[in-house]
Scaffold this active site. Structure first.
Site, PDB file in Angstrom:
ATOM      1  N   CYS A 143       0.741  -1.159  -0.001  1.00  0.00           N
ATOM      2  CA  CYS A 143       0.064   0.043  -0.036  1.00  0.00           C
ATOM      3  C   CYS A 143       0.807   1.309   0.018  1.00  0.00           C
ATOM      4  O   CYS A 143       0.575   2.239  -0.640  1.00  0.00           O
ATOM      5  CB  CYS A 143      -0.879  -0.035   1.232  1.00  0.00           C
ATOM      6  SG  CYS A 143      -0.063  -0.214   2.816  1.00  0.00           S
TER       7      CYS A 143
ATOM      8  N   HIS B 215      -1.946   1.480   7.062  1.00  0.00           N
ATOM      9  CA  HIS B 215      -2.414   1.375   5.579  1.00  0.00           C
ATOM     10  C   HIS B 215      -2.010   2.562   5.008  1.00  0.00           C
ATOM     11  O   HIS B 215      -2.329   3.758   5.655  1.00  0.00           O
ATOM     12  CB  HIS B 215      -3.791   1.046   5.584  1.00  0.00           C
ATOM     13  CG  HIS B 215      -4.166   0.696   4.169  1.00  0.00           C
ATOM     14  ND1 HIS B 215      -3.561  -0.129   3.245  1.00  0.00           N
ATOM     15  CD2 HIS B 215      -5.446   1.392   3.413  1.00  0.00           C
ATOM     16  CE1 HIS B 215      -4.372  -0.245   2.062  1.00  0.00           C
ATOM     17  NE2 HIS B 215      -5.186   0.641   2.434  1.00  0.00           N
TER      18      HIS B 215
ATOM     19  N   ASN C 168      -7.906   4.444  -2.467  1.00  0.00           N
ATOM     20  CA  ASN C 168      -7.266   3.105  -1.951  1.00  0.00           C
ATOM     21  C   ASN C 168      -6.745   2.100  -3.040  1.00  0.00           C
ATOM     22  O   ASN C 168      -6.605   2.713  -4.241  1.00  0.00           O
ATOM     23  CB  ASN C 168      -8.633   2.275  -1.183  1.00  0.00           C
ATOM     24  CG  ASN C 168      -7.911   1.519  -0.206  1.00  0.00           C
ATOM     25  OD1 ASN C 168      -6.726   1.122   0.024  1.00  0.00           O
ATOM     26  ND2 ASN C 168      -8.981   0.867   0.439  1.00  0.00           N
TER      27      ASN C 168
END
Length: 371
Positions: A159, A296, A317
């Site tokens: 990520c 994240h 995302n």
């Protein structure tokens, strides 16, 4: 700020956003209270879910995961039945994953651990947007043509690489007028001094890798594989290369400062994404229960306000278009929490770019460029 790319391309971006919303709705598998009446009904729902999302499970694994699936389905049902929270949940492809497995698999930046170990690269001094005043009420860098399509990190804790790339793609489009999709895989394979590929990393370190290695190549030159690999110097040296001059940090725990930065470019942020409601977010302004265990990396690509006055961040995302609002989540802004909801304002950073991009290959990957 002005126009970033031509009007027809902006229209194409808007059309793509509408298409992503349609994909998101098709990706949901509906269920109702009849599916919760018995274990037999839930098992039937579980098998429909596997077929719908193309999730193969052998018989023993299905029985092992069935408990998590039941808990998740009931959680989603109860949340949506209560209503009144401003956002909804849905049964997505993460349906039979427990919270710890989900966190370990899809929220793997390990940002807090790396910072505790003193591994964050130092930023350029200052905050270049400190003096910004009279911010627009709403900003959406997607509609300005500075955001590429939603990507999918897969079962790789990369990520941090996706968050980095969103911000670099954004500032490059703003400075050059050209939106180019860049390579997360180069960061995974080649930025290994302080980052750890699929085992996590920090966006600040990735910015410094790009600066010192003379740029980052395109996604088409070095495509994503969702796995650690050996640095492919031939692919990584291919021109054109997008260059940055370093990075700055947004003053910590200030959503006002974050808004100043986002009004001028997309910004990388670390958040706590381990909550069950985040895992199954569908649509609306997210205001779920989450802490500040920053696990994240995502990117803030705008902000806005609903018709009832609820302010939100637009967050890109890296879990594909079937999650959330076509791969995005709107997160409550000015939530009253120190550091913002889920810690969104605690560790924000952005690339600085004034230098032109390279049109010739780098000399040797890893050799620091003279500044």
């Amino acid at each position: 700020m002005g126009r970033v790319i031509s009007s027809w391309r902006v229209l194409a971006v808007v059309a793509a956003l509408m298409a992503m919303a349609a994909v998101e709705l098709c990706a949901a598998i509906p269920f109702d209270e009849r599916d919760l009446e018995s274990d037999e009904a839930l098992w039937d729902l579980y098998e429909r879910w596997q077929e719908h999302h193309h999730v193969p499970r052998h018989h023993g694994e299905k029985h092992r995961r069935f408990g998590a699936f039941k808990d998740n389905v009931r959680y989603i049902h109860e949340h949506n039945k209560r209503g009144g929270r401003g956002y909804r949940l849905r049964l997505n492809r993460f349906g039979d994953m427990g919270r710890e497995e989900f966190r370990a698999t899809f929220a793997g930046s390990h940002a807090n651990d790396l910072r505790r170990d003193g591994l964050a690269a130092p930023p350029l001094p200052g905050f270049m947007y400190e003096g910004v005043r009279d911010l627009p009420r709403a900003v959406d860098w997607r509609r300005k043509g500075a955001v590429t399509g939603v990507k999918d990190q897969g079962k790789c804790g990369s990520c941090w690489a996706f968050s980095t790339v969103v911000s670099v793609e954004g500032i490059n489009a703003i400075r050059t007028g050209r939106l180019v999709s860049l390579s997360e895989q180069e960061l995974i394979d080649c930025d290994t001094a302080d980052n750890s590929g699929c085992q996590g990393g920090l966006m600040e370190n990735a910015f410094e890798y790009i600066k010192h290695s003379g740029g980052i190549t395109t996604e088409s030159a070095y495509p994503y594989r969702a796995a650690n690999g050996t640095c492919d110097a031939v692919r990584a040296r291919r021109a054109p290369l997008v260059v940055i001059d370093g990075h700055q940090n947004v003053p910590a725990n200030s959503e006002a400062a974050l808004a100043k930065a986002v009004a001028n470019q997309p910004v990388s942020v670390a958040i706590d994404a381990g909550d069950q409601s985040f895992q199954f977010y569908s649509d609306g302004v997210f205001a779920g229960d989450c802490g500040t265990d920053l696990d994240h990396g995502v990117a803030v690509v705008g902000y806005g306000e609903t018709n009832d006055g609820t302010e939100y961040w637009i967050v890109k995302n890296s879990w594909g278009t079937a999650w959330g609002e076509g791969g995005y989540i709107r997160m409550q802004r000015d939530s009253g929490y120190d550091g913002g909801l889920c810690g969104i304002a605690m560790e924000a950073s952005y690339p600085v770019k004034f230098s032109p991009n390279r049109v010739t290959p780098r000399r040797a990957l890893g050799a620091k460029e003279t500044q």
